[in-house]
Scaffold this motif. Structure first.
Motif, PDB file in Angstrom:
ATOM      1  N   MET A   1     -55.240  37.831 -15.752  1.00 45.06           N
ATOM      2  CA  MET A   1     -55.061  36.577 -15.071  1.00 45.06           C
ATOM      3  C   MET A   1     -54.762  36.876 -13.607  1.00 45.06           C
ATOM      4  N   LEU A   2     -55.363  36.097 -12.724  1.00 46.04           N
ATOM      5  CA  LEU A   2     -55.138  36.246 -11.293  1.00 46.04           C
ATOM      6  C   LEU A   2     -54.549  34.963 -10.724  1.00 46.04           C
ATOM      7  N   TYR A   3     -53.748  35.126  -9.675  1.00 46.69           N
ATOM      8  CA  TYR A   3     -53.228  33.996  -8.913  1.00 46.69           C
ATOM      9  C   TYR A   3     -53.806  34.043  -7.511  1.00 46.69           C
ATOM     10  N   PHE A   4     -54.026  32.863  -6.947  1.00 44.19           N
ATOM     11  CA  PHE A   4     -54.499  32.727  -5.580  1.00 44.19           C
ATOM     12  C   PHE A   4     -53.403  31.994  -4.822  1.00 44.19           C
ATOM     13  N   VAL A   5     -52.702  32.720  -3.959  1.00 43.02           N
ATOM     14  CA  VAL A   5     -51.573  32.182  -3.203  1.00 43.02           C
ATOM     15  C   VAL A   5     -52.098  31.705  -1.853  1.00 43.02           C
ATOM     16  N   LYS A   6     -51.782  30.452  -1.522  1.00 46.63           N
ATOM     17  CA  LYS A   6     -52.280  29.869  -0.272  1.00 46.63           C
ATOM     18  C   LYS A   6     -51.112  29.424   0.606  1.00 46.63           C
ATOM     19  N   PRO A   7     -51.286  29.512   1.921  1.00 48.78           N
ATOM     20  CA  PRO A   7     -50.203  29.158   2.841  1.00 48.78           C
ATOM     21  C   PRO A   7     -49.717  27.718   2.719  1.00 48.78           C
ATOM     22  N   SER A   8     -50.543  26.848   2.223  1.00 49.90           N
ATOM     23  CA  SER A   8     -50.165  25.439   2.075  1.00 49.90           C
ATOM     24  C   SER A   8     -49.139  25.239   0.960  1.00 49.90           C
ATOM     25  N   GLY A   9     -48.828  26.310   0.248  1.00 52.07           N
ATOM     26  CA  GLY A   9     -47.926  26.199  -0.895  1.00 52.07           C
ATOM     27  C   GLY A   9     -48.680  25.988  -2.186  1.00 52.07           C
ATOM     28  N   GLN A  10     -49.990  25.886  -2.080  1.00 42.73           N
ATOM     29  CA  GLN A  10     -50.807  25.711  -3.281  1.00 42.73           C
ATOM     30  C   GLN A  10     -50.927  27.051  -4.010  1.00 42.73           C
ATOM     31  N   LEU A  11     -50.881  26.976  -5.307  1.00 39.67           N
ATOM     32  CA  LEU A  11     -51.052  28.142  -6.158  1.00 39.67           C
ATOM     33  C   LEU A  11     -52.136  27.822  -7.171  1.00 39.67           C
ATOM     34  N   SER A  12     -53.148  28.670  -7.212  1.00 39.26           N
ATOM     35  CA  SER A  12     -54.223  28.507  -8.188  1.00 39.26           C
ATOM     36  C   SER A  12     -54.243  29.727  -9.081  1.00 39.26           C
ATOM     37  N   TRP A  13     -54.940  29.617 -10.193  1.00 43.30           N
ATOM     38  CA  TRP A  13     -54.987  30.738 -11.127  1.00 43.30           C
ATOM     39  C   TRP A  13     -56.302  30.712 -11.896  1.00 43.30           C
ATOM     40  N   THR A  14     -56.589  31.818 -12.521  1.00 48.49           N
ATOM     41  CA  THR A  14     -57.684  31.908 -13.474  1.00 48.49           C
ATOM     42  C   THR A  14     -57.289  32.909 -14.544  1.00 48.49           C
ATOM     43  N   GLY A  15     -57.588  32.569 -15.758  1.00 43.45           N
ATOM     44  CA  GLY A  15     -57.321  33.465 -16.874  1.00 43.45           C
ATOM     45  C   GLY A  15     -58.545  34.253 -17.279  1.00 43.45           C
ATOM     46  N   ASP A  16     -59.649  33.997 -16.595  1.00 39.00           N
ATOM     47  CA  ASP A  16     -60.916  34.608 -16.975  1.00 39.00           C
ATOM     48  C   ASP A  16     -61.082  36.040 -16.492  1.00 39.00           C
ATOM     49  N   VAL A  17     -60.314  36.439 -15.486  1.00 42.79           N
ATOM     50  CA  VAL A  17     -60.456  37.779 -14.900  1.00 42.79           C
ATOM     51  C   VAL A  17     -59.077  38.388 -14.703  1.00 42.79           C
ATOM     52  N   ASN A  18     -59.068  39.683 -14.375  1.00 41.31           N
ATOM     53  CA  ASN A  18     -57.779  40.352 -14.222  1.00 41.31           C
ATOM     54  C   ASN A  18     -57.848  41.402 -13.116  1.00 41.31           C
ATOM     55  N   GLN A  19     -56.919  42.338 -13.157  1.00 46.51           N
ATOM     56  CA  GLN A  19     -56.798  43.372 -12.135  1.00 46.51           C
ATOM     57  C   GLN A  19     -58.090  44.165 -11.970  1.00 46.51           C
ATOM     58  N   THR A  20     -58.848  44.328 -13.039  1.00 40.20           N
ATOM     59  CA  THR A  20     -60.098  45.084 -12.949  1.00 40.20           C
ATOM     60  C   THR A  20     -61.039  44.444 -11.931  1.00 40.20           C
ATOM     61  N   LEU A  21     -61.189  43.132 -12.001  1.00 39.79           N
ATOM     62  CA  LEU A  21     -62.047  42.447 -11.033  1.00 39.79           C
ATOM     63  C   LEU A  21     -61.464  42.548  -9.635  1.00 39.79           C
ATOM     64  N   LEU A  22     -60.160  42.446  -9.524  1.00 32.87           N
ATOM     65  CA  LEU A  22     -59.503  42.571  -8.225  1.00 32.87           C
ATOM     66  C   LEU A  22     -59.795  43.942  -7.622  1.00 32.87           C
ATOM     67  N   ASP A  23     -59.715  44.982  -8.446  1.00 33.65           N
ATOM     68  CA  ASP A  23     -60.004  46.338  -7.977  1.00 33.65           C
ATOM     69  C   ASP A  23     -61.462  46.483  -7.555  1.00 33.65           C
ATOM     70  N   ILE A  64     -54.335  34.822  -0.436  1.00 33.53           N
ATOM     71  CA  ILE A  64     -54.287  36.166  -1.025  1.00 33.53           C
ATOM     72  C   ILE A  64     -54.360  36.043  -2.537  1.00 33.53           C
ATOM     73  N   VAL A  65     -55.202  36.879  -3.145  1.00 37.13           N
ATOM     74  CA  VAL A  65     -55.333  36.924  -4.598  1.00 37.13           C
ATOM     75  C   VAL A  65     -54.491  38.091  -5.107  1.00 37.13           C
ATOM     76  N   VAL A  66     -53.738  37.834  -6.172  1.00 36.21           N
ATOM     77  CA  VAL A  66     -52.862  38.867  -6.738  1.00 36.21           C
ATOM     78  C   VAL A  66     -52.866  38.757  -8.262  1.00 36.21           C
ATOM     79  N   ASP A  67     -52.765  39.894  -8.930  1.00 44.01           N
ATOM     80  CA  ASP A  67     -52.751  39.911 -10.383  1.00 44.01           C
ATOM     81  C   ASP A  67     -51.439  39.330 -10.911  1.00 44.01           C
ATOM     82  N   ALA A  68     -51.525  38.629 -12.022  1.00 46.34           N
ATOM     83  CA  ALA A  68     -50.354  37.997 -12.638  1.00 46.34           C
ATOM     84  C   ALA A  68     -49.284  39.005 -13.026  1.00 46.34           C
ATOM     85  N   ARG A  69     -49.682  40.245 -13.279  1.00 46.32           N
ATOM     86  CA  ARG A  69     -48.678  41.242 -13.692  1.00 46.32           C
ATOM     87  C   ARG A  69     -47.636  41.498 -12.613  1.00 46.32           C
ATOM     88  N   HIS A  70     -47.924  41.067 -11.382  1.00 45.75           N
ATOM     89  CA  HIS A  70     -46.948  41.179 -10.306  1.00 45.75           C
ATOM     90  C   HIS A  70     -46.206  39.865 -10.074  1.00 45.75           C
TER      91      HIS A  70
END
Length: 167
Positions: A1-23, A64-70
């Motif tokens: 699962m990944l999170y997308f952190v945005k300066p507006s305070g918005q937080l988005s996520w997806t459960g379809d991908v993980n750290q592997t895609l981020l890497d 910024i996109v970051v893995d949920a494990r963090h």
């Protein structure tokens, strides 16, 4: 699962991908921001989300996109503190219910010491929650022990983000 952190305070996520895609995205210079899989999270982004994103994340259009494990270990201490507070309130209210007092009195009559054992169980639950909070605090501190990426800080500020203090 990944999170997308945005300066507006918005937080988005997806459960379809993980750290592997981020890497893979990091290795191939891909931007995950415009992807259509992002869903709004049930809560806004907070300073802890930004702190870990600035350490482990990947710059993307708009944030910024970051893995949920963090992200998850950073949220756990507050969640456990809320659970412990709720447990204390519920336990106190439960113990004050007339029906419970009547049953407790009856059980104490049947087996002297029942009420003290019951209170010991309550204390044990509270102590277990406190130990879990301490463990969660240590895990969160471990996440923040990694160095901050100057490039991610610069990107965050460029997209309008405010760097939390302390970082």
């Amino acid at each position: 699962m990944l999170y997308f952190v945005k300066p507006s305070g918005q937080l988005s996520w997806t459960g379809d991908v993980n750290q592997t895609l981020l890497d893979l995205a990091r290795a191939h210079g891909k931007d995950l921001g415009p992807a259509d899989w992002w869903e709004a999270a049930s809560r806004p982004a907070n300073a802890d989300d930004v702190r870990v994103a600035l350490r482990y994340g990947l710059a993307a259009t708009g944030g910024i996109v970051v893995d949920a494990r963090h992200v998850v270990p950073m949220q756990r201490p507050a969640e456990l503190r809320a659970l412990a507070a709720d447990n204390a309130i519920r336990t106190a209210k439960y113990r004050e219910l007339p029906q419970v007092k009547m049953v407790e009195e009856y059980l104490e009559h049947l087996g002297p010491g029942h009420n003290e054992r019951s209170r010991e169980i309550d204390r044990g639950v509270a102590e277990s929650l406190e130990a879990s909070i301490e463990e969660a605090d240590e895990e969160a501190a471990d996440e923040l022990a990694a160095p901050v990426s100057d490039d991610l800080v610069q990107h965050w500020q460029l997209v309008g983000g405010i760097v939390p203090d302390p970082l």
